[in-house]
Scaffold this motif. Structure first.
Motif, PDB file in Angstrom:
ATOM      1  N   VAL A 125       0.860  -1.175   0.000  1.00 10.83           N
ATOM      2  CA  VAL A 125       0.000   0.000   0.000  1.00 10.83           C
ATOM      3  C   VAL A 125       0.897   1.225   0.000  1.00 10.83           C
ATOM      4  CG1 VAL A 125      -1.676   1.326   1.342  1.00 10.83           C
ATOM      5  CG2 VAL A 125      -1.956  -1.149   1.105  1.00 10.83           C
ATOM      6  N   TRP A 126       0.619   2.127  -0.923  1.00 12.60           N
ATOM      7  CA  TRP A 126       1.374   3.374  -1.033  1.00 12.60           C
ATOM      8  C   TRP A 126       0.580   4.487  -0.365  1.00 12.60           C
ATOM      9  CZ3 TRP A 126       6.141   4.728  -2.132  1.00 12.60           C
ATOM     10  CH2 TRP A 126       6.425   6.079  -2.394  1.00 12.60           C
ATOM     11  N   VAL A 127       1.205   5.144   0.606  1.00  9.75           N
ATOM     12  CA  VAL A 127       0.596   6.311   1.244  1.00  9.75           C
ATOM     13  C   VAL A 127       0.950   7.518   0.388  1.00  9.75           C
ATOM     14  CG1 VAL A 127       0.487   7.744   3.309  1.00  9.75           C
ATOM     15  CG2 VAL A 127       0.747   5.253   3.531  1.00  9.75           C
ATOM     16  N   CYS A 128      -0.037   8.060  -0.273  1.00  4.64           N
ATOM     17  CA  CYS A 128       0.155   9.187  -1.178  1.00  4.64           C
ATOM     18  C   CYS A 128       0.200  10.510  -0.429  1.00  4.64           C
ATOM     19  CB  CYS A 128      -0.973   9.239  -2.201  1.00  4.64           C
ATOM     20  SG  CYS A 128      -1.238   7.715  -3.110  1.00  4.64           S
ATOM     21  N   ASP A 129      -0.644  10.625   0.582  1.00  2.86           N
ATOM     22  CA  ASP A 129      -0.825  11.892   1.292  1.00  2.86           C
ATOM     23  C   ASP A 129      -1.156  11.587   2.752  1.00  2.86           C
ATOM     24  OD1 ASP A 129      -1.163  13.399  -1.399  1.00  2.86           O
ATOM     25  OD2 ASP A 129      -2.795  11.936  -1.427  1.00  2.86           O
ATOM     26  N   LEU A 130      -0.478  12.245   3.663  1.00  2.11           N
ATOM     27  CA  LEU A 130      -0.786  12.128   5.094  1.00  2.11           C
ATOM     28  C   LEU A 130      -0.527  13.484   5.721  1.00  2.11           C
ATOM     29  CD1 LEU A 130      -1.449  10.534   7.701  1.00  2.11           C
ATOM     30  CD2 LEU A 130       0.976   9.915   7.805  1.00  2.11           C
ATOM     31  N   VAL A 131      -1.571  14.075   6.295  1.00  2.00           N
ATOM     32  CA  VAL A 131      -1.420  15.414   6.865  1.00  2.00           C
ATOM     33  C   VAL A 131      -2.353  15.570   8.062  1.00  2.00           C
ATOM     34  CG1 VAL A 131      -3.059  16.412   5.209  1.00  2.00           C
ATOM     35  CG2 VAL A 131      -1.429  17.897   6.370  1.00  2.00           C
ATOM     36  N   THR A 132      -1.810  16.175   9.108  1.00  2.14           N
ATOM     37  CA  THR A 132      -2.595  16.572  10.272  1.00  2.14           C
ATOM     38  C   THR A 132      -2.758  18.084  10.217  1.00  2.14           C
ATOM     39  OG1 THR A 132      -1.754  14.739  11.605  1.00  2.14           O
ATOM     40  CG2 THR A 132      -2.646  16.628  12.804  1.00  2.14           C
ATOM     41  N   ASP A 133      -3.947  18.556  10.552  1.00  2.15           N
ATOM     42  CA  ASP A 133      -4.213  19.992  10.585  1.00  2.15           C
ATOM     43  C   ASP A 133      -3.169  20.684  11.459  1.00  2.15           C
ATOM     44  OD1 ASP A 133      -5.831  22.356  10.091  1.00  2.15           O
ATOM     45  OD2 ASP A 133      -6.428  22.185  12.187  1.00  2.15           O
ATOM     46  N   ASN A 134      -2.642  21.801  10.980  1.00  2.85           N
ATOM     47  CA  ASN A 134      -1.605  22.537  11.723  1.00  2.85           C
ATOM     48  C   ASN A 134      -1.993  22.792  13.175  1.00  2.85           C
ATOM     49  OD1 ASN A 134       0.241  22.741   9.600  1.00  2.85           O
ATOM     50  ND2 ASN A 134      -0.691  24.622   8.834  1.00  2.85           N
ATOM     51  N   ALA A 135      -3.253  23.092  13.430  1.00  6.57           N
ATOM     52  CA  ALA A 135      -3.718  23.404  14.787  1.00  6.57           C
ATOM     53  C   ALA A 135      -3.851  22.167  15.660  1.00  6.57           C
ATOM     54  CB  ALA A 135      -5.059  24.134  14.721  1.00  6.57           C
ATOM     55  N   SER A 136      -3.700  20.981  15.071  1.00  8.97           N
ATOM     56  CA  SER A 136      -3.922  19.741  15.821  1.00  8.97           C
ATOM     57  C   SER A 136      -2.699  18.832  15.861  1.00  8.97           C
ATOM     58  CB  SER A 136      -5.100  18.981  15.196  1.00  8.97           C
ATOM     59  OG  SER A 136      -6.271  19.753  15.231  1.00  8.97           O
ATOM     60  N   ARG A 137      -1.544  19.343  15.491  1.00  8.06           N
ATOM     61  CA  ARG A 137      -0.331  18.514  15.454  1.00  8.06           C
ATOM     62  C   ARG A 137       0.092  18.063  16.843  1.00  8.06           C
ATOM     63  NH1 ARG A 137       2.293  20.663  10.383  1.00  8.06           N
ATOM     64  NH2 ARG A 137       0.858  19.689   8.909  1.00  8.06           N
ATOM     65  N   SER A 138       0.872  16.990  16.882  1.00  9.30           N
ATOM     66  CA  SER A 138       1.463  16.439  18.104  1.00  9.30           C
ATOM     67  C   SER A 138       0.415  15.892  19.081  1.00  9.30           C
ATOM     68  CB  SER A 138       2.349  17.477  18.810  1.00  9.30           C
ATOM     69  OG  SER A 138       3.402  17.873  17.965  1.00  9.30           O
ATOM     70  N   ASN A 139      -0.691  15.403  18.528  1.00 11.95           N
ATOM     71  CA  ASN A 139      -1.714  14.752  19.345  1.00 11.95           C
ATOM     72  C   ASN A 139      -1.883  13.280  18.988  1.00 11.95           C
ATOM     73  OD1 ASN A 139      -2.784  16.927  21.040  1.00 11.95           O
ATOM     74  ND2 ASN A 139      -3.392  17.865  19.110  1.00 11.95           N
ATOM     75  N   GLY A 140      -0.981  12.744  18.171  1.00 17.35           N
ATOM     76  CA  GLY A 140      -1.045  11.337  17.806  1.00 17.35           C
ATOM     77  C   GLY A 140      -1.971  11.018  16.647  1.00 17.35           C
ATOM     78  N   TYR A 141      -2.486  12.030  15.971  1.00 18.26           N
ATOM     79  CA  TYR A 141      -3.438  11.783  14.889  1.00 18.26           C
ATOM     80  C   TYR A 141      -2.777  11.143  13.674  1.00 18.26           C
ATOM     81  CZ  TYR A 141      -6.455  14.876  17.630  1.00 18.26           C
ATOM     82  OH  TYR A 141      -7.204  15.441  18.622  1.00 18.26           O
ATOM     83  N   GLY A 142      -1.580  11.588  13.320  1.00 15.98           N
ATOM     84  CA  GLY A 142      -0.868  10.974  12.202  1.00 15.98           C
ATOM     85  C   GLY A 142      -0.585   9.507  12.474  1.00 15.98           C
ATOM     86  N   GLU A 143      -0.192   9.207  13.699  1.00 15.63           N
ATOM     87  CA  GLU A 143       0.055   7.814  14.085  1.00 15.63           C
ATOM     88  C   GLU A 143      -1.218   6.982  13.942  1.00 15.63           C
ATOM     89  OE1 GLU A 143       1.551   5.211  17.950  1.00 15.63           O
ATOM     90  OE2 GLU A 143       1.495   7.393  18.076  1.00 15.63           O
ATOM     91  N   LYS A 144      -2.337   7.529  14.356  1.00 16.58           N
ATOM     92  CA  LYS A 144      -3.603   6.793  14.258  1.00 16.58           C
ATOM     93  C   LYS A 144      -3.973   6.512  12.805  1.00 16.58           C
ATOM     94  CE  LYS A 144      -5.648   8.130  18.664  1.00 16.58           C
ATOM     95  NZ  LYS A 144      -4.577   8.860  19.294  1.00 16.58           N
ATOM     96  N   LEU A 145      -3.804   7.497  11.936  1.00 17.03           N
ATOM     97  CA  LEU A 145      -4.148   7.274  10.532  1.00 17.03           C
ATOM     98  C   LEU A 145      -3.171   6.329   9.843  1.00 17.03           C
ATOM     99  CD1 LEU A 145      -5.541  10.620   9.081  1.00 17.03           C
ATOM    100  CD2 LEU A 145      -6.742   8.486   9.545  1.00 17.03           C
ATOM    101  N   LEU A 146      -1.890   6.445  10.137  1.00 14.82           N
ATOM    102  CA  LEU A 146      -0.929   5.537   9.526  1.00 14.82           C
ATOM    103  C   LEU A 146      -1.154   4.111  10.032  1.00 14.82           C
ATOM    104  CD1 LEU A 146       1.237   5.553   7.414  1.00 14.82           C
ATOM    105  CD2 LEU A 146       2.912   6.132   9.171  1.00 14.82           C
ATOM    106  N   THR A 147      -1.507   3.967  11.286  1.00 18.61           N
ATOM    107  CA  THR A 147      -1.856   2.647  11.827  1.00 18.61           C
ATOM    108  C   THR A 147      -3.101   2.109  11.140  1.00 18.61           C
ATOM    109  OG1 THR A 147      -0.821   3.151  13.947  1.00 18.61           O
ATOM    110  CG2 THR A 147      -2.469   1.386  13.934  1.00 18.61           C
ATOM    111  N   TYR A 148      -4.073   2.970  10.880  1.00 18.70           N
ATOM    112  CA  TYR A 148      -5.268   2.573  10.134  1.00 18.70           C
ATOM    113  C   TYR A 148      -4.873   1.998   8.771  1.00 18.70           C
ATOM    114  CZ  TYR A 148      -9.552   2.884   7.403  1.00 18.70           C
ATOM    115  OH  TYR A 148     -10.616   2.587   6.587  1.00 18.70           O
ATOM    116  N   VAL A 149      -3.985   2.683   8.064  1.00 17.30           N
ATOM    117  CA  VAL A 149      -3.531   2.211   6.751  1.00 17.30           C
ATOM    118  C   VAL A 149      -2.851   0.852   6.883  1.00 17.30           C
ATOM    119  CG1 VAL A 149      -1.974   2.664   4.804  1.00 17.30           C
ATOM    120  CG2 VAL A 149      -3.332   4.535   5.791  1.00 17.30           C
ATOM    121  N   GLU A 150      -1.998   0.695   7.877  1.00 17.19           N
ATOM    122  CA  GLU A 150      -1.306  -0.581   8.086  1.00 17.19           C
ATOM    123  C   GLU A 150      -2.304  -1.706   8.362  1.00 17.19           C
ATOM    124  OE1 GLU A 150       1.442   0.271  11.252  1.00 17.19           O
ATOM    125  OE2 GLU A 150       2.660   1.586   9.987  1.00 17.19           O
ATOM    126  N   GLU A 151      -3.306  -1.425   9.179  1.00 12.54           N
ATOM    127  CA  GLU A 151      -4.327  -2.436   9.468  1.00 12.54           C
ATOM    128  C   GLU A 151      -5.158  -2.757   8.227  1.00 12.54           C
ATOM    129  OE1 GLU A 151      -6.353  -0.698  12.816  1.00 12.54           O
ATOM    130  OE2 GLU A 151      -4.736  -1.244  14.200  1.00 12.54           O
TER     131      GLU A 151
END
Length: 145
Positions: free
Chosen positions: A76-102
């Protein structure tokens, strides 16, 4: 109480709703071009667009697609992954990347891969240290005029 929700964005209205966050990563795109490219990628390339919501507020977006190549095999190729600037460093990117892995595991894909701009050193640390990704190659491109 769980306040986060991951939702696949499939309609034109859904795609439009993701644009303000995706624009933070893909600054060169206007809304109409973005919508057209996402719709074409969904129709022709199995592209999937997923948003993470926290308390009903969209905070991060990922776009990915399954692929098969001789180098990676089924992945699976991750084309785009972005967290809203106002919401960074809350683990959201990790959650979405984990979603992709699952998602990849559930659909019998063997790997997840992505590229990241050379200037994005914080993102590189995230991928390597937090998520366990290895640097595998450089990506080269050439503009055809």
């Amino acid at each position: 109480m769980l306040t986060e929700n991951v939702i696949e964005m499939t309609t034109c209205d859904d795609i439009i709703k993701t644009f303000p966050i995706m624009k933070q990563l893909r600054t060169h795109l206007d809304r109409d071009t973005y919508v057209a490219l996402v719709e074409e990628a969904m129709a022709d390339d199995q592209y999937r667009l997923v948003a993470l919501f926290d308390n009903d507020k969209m905070v991060a977006v990922v776009g990915f697609k399954p692929m098969i190549t001789l180098y990676y095999g089924r992945f699976v190729w991750v084309c785009d992954l972005v967290t809203d600037n106002a919401s960074r460093s809350n683990g959201y990117g990790e959650k979405l990347l984990t979603y992709v892995e699952e998602w990849a595991r559930a659909h019998s894909y063997e790997k997840v891969a992505l590229s990241s701009g050379l200037q994005r050193t914080e993102a590189h640390r995230f991928y390597e240290k937090k998520m366990g990704y290895d640097k595998a190659s450089y990506v080269f491109k050439k503009e055809l005029k």
